[in-house]
Design a protein around this motif. Structure first.
Motif, PDB file in Angstrom:
ATOM      1  N   SER A 153       1.045  -1.667  -0.713  1.00  0.00           N
ATOM      2  CA  SER A 153      -0.001  -0.078   0.082  1.00  0.00           C
ATOM      3  C   SER A 153       0.748   1.373   0.062  1.00  0.00           C
ATOM      4  O   SER A 153       1.962   1.625  -0.800  1.00  0.00           O
ATOM      5  N   ALA A 179      -4.164   6.099   5.761  1.00  0.00           N
ATOM      6  CA  ALA A 179      -4.910   5.105   4.377  1.00  0.00           C
ATOM      7  C   ALA A 179      -5.854   4.638   5.127  1.00  0.00           C
ATOM      8  O   ALA A 179      -6.680   4.727   6.227  1.00  0.00           O
ATOM      9  N   ASP A 213      -4.309   7.239   0.605  1.00  0.00           N
ATOM     10  CA  ASP A 213      -5.020   6.827  -0.705  1.00  0.00           C
ATOM     11  C   ASP A 213      -5.521   5.709  -0.358  1.00  0.00           C
ATOM     12  O   ASP A 213      -5.851   5.288   1.331  1.00  0.00           O
TER      13      ASP A 213
END
Length: 290
Positions: A121, A239, A267
């Protein structure tokens, strides 16, 4: 010597972003009720969560090495060599499979370096940016790979899970423990230190989860990464899984808690992680920057 950077969609880098960065991204396969889709090509984040919340059978699988090899072949038409940055070997066998493929296929020997730097990630995305910067400086694939591997332990991810349903579904919790957790409104905070998802703490409120994650990063900065922080070499990112508004609020709290550390991006978590933890998750990560 021209060196290319290639990664997979676990990095959170979309196909559009890949074009802008000048890299290639291998889309990860996702199986939904036995039908195969490809992240960000034939399956969007929205479609994924619609199926996941609809109780479809969702899982991820390894990309076909032949398909990956086709991408490498196309890249090597334009570049002399490439560095491939896949998801952590602690979370999937993909890395080991493709390392073997690169080492045994004659056309890839000495040209393709598959890096096992145990990222996923937002930390994987940072590795891609680091690789690009080194390539722009004329570093070879070997030099880039060596730096990425030598710095693999210089990152942390802490994740608050919004629901225990998907951990139970994936066999990571017994039904009884999951039921008790849901009744008590427990929100586990998990961690990824390069390998698998591990439990870090248990809390009951979102505010407590965020405080726990911020304190975990503070501890890392005061201990493991003290010298890197002092040198201005650490970055922070946030994230989430279908939780963008809360991720934006959390990012502001992160910036206030660490005003002197570079904040990079917000993200969505990759689908390979999301299918195990479900929607509503929130994460913070720190990683070294080249």
């Amino acid at each position: 010597m021209k060196t290319a950077i290639v990664t997979d969609s676990n990095s959170g880098i979309t196909q559009q972003m890949a074009k802008e960065l000048g890299i290639s991204v291998i889309p990860m396969p996702v199986l939904i009720n036995g039908e195969q889709f490809y992240e960000d090509l034939t399956l969007s984040q929205e479609q994924f969560y619609e199926k996941l919340k609809g109780d479809a059978q969702v899982s991820t699988s390894q990309p076909n090495p032949i398909d990956v090899g086709d991408v490498w072949d196309n890249v090597l038409k334009e570049y002399d060599e490439l560095v491939y940055i896949p998801m952590s070997s602690g979370l999937s066998e993909t890395c080991h499979t493709l390392q073997h493929f690169a080492e045994t296929e004659e056309r890839f020997k000495g040209k393709v370096y598959v890096v096992d730097n145990q990222r996923i990630s937002i930390t994987q995305r940072q590795s891609v940016l680091d690789g690009l910067k080194m390539a722009s400086e004329g570093k070879s694939a070997k030099e880039i790979s060596e730096w990425l591997i030598s710095s693999k332990s210089q990152s942390s991810i802490y994740i608050m899970v919004g629901t225990l349903k998907y951990l139970k579904k994936g066999g990571r919790l017994t039904p009884a423990v999951a039921m008790i957790g849901e009744l008590l409104k427990i929100k586990p905070v998990l961690q990824i230190q390069g390998f698998k998802l591990d439990q870090y703490a248990k809390v009951r409120k979102l505010a407590d989860a965020k405080t726990t994650m911020i304190n975990a990063i503070k501890k890392d900065f005061e201990t493991r990464f003290k010298d890197l922080v002092a040198a201005g070499k650490m970055t922070l990112a946030v994230a989430h899984t279908e939780n963008f508004e809360e991720a934006e609020r959390f990012s502001q709290e992160i910036k206030e808690a660490f005003p002197n550390v570079k904040f990079t991006f917000i993200d969505p978590l990759s689908l390979s992680v999301s299918c195990h933890i479900g929607p509503g998750a929130l994460a913070v990560a720190c990683s070294v920057e080249y």
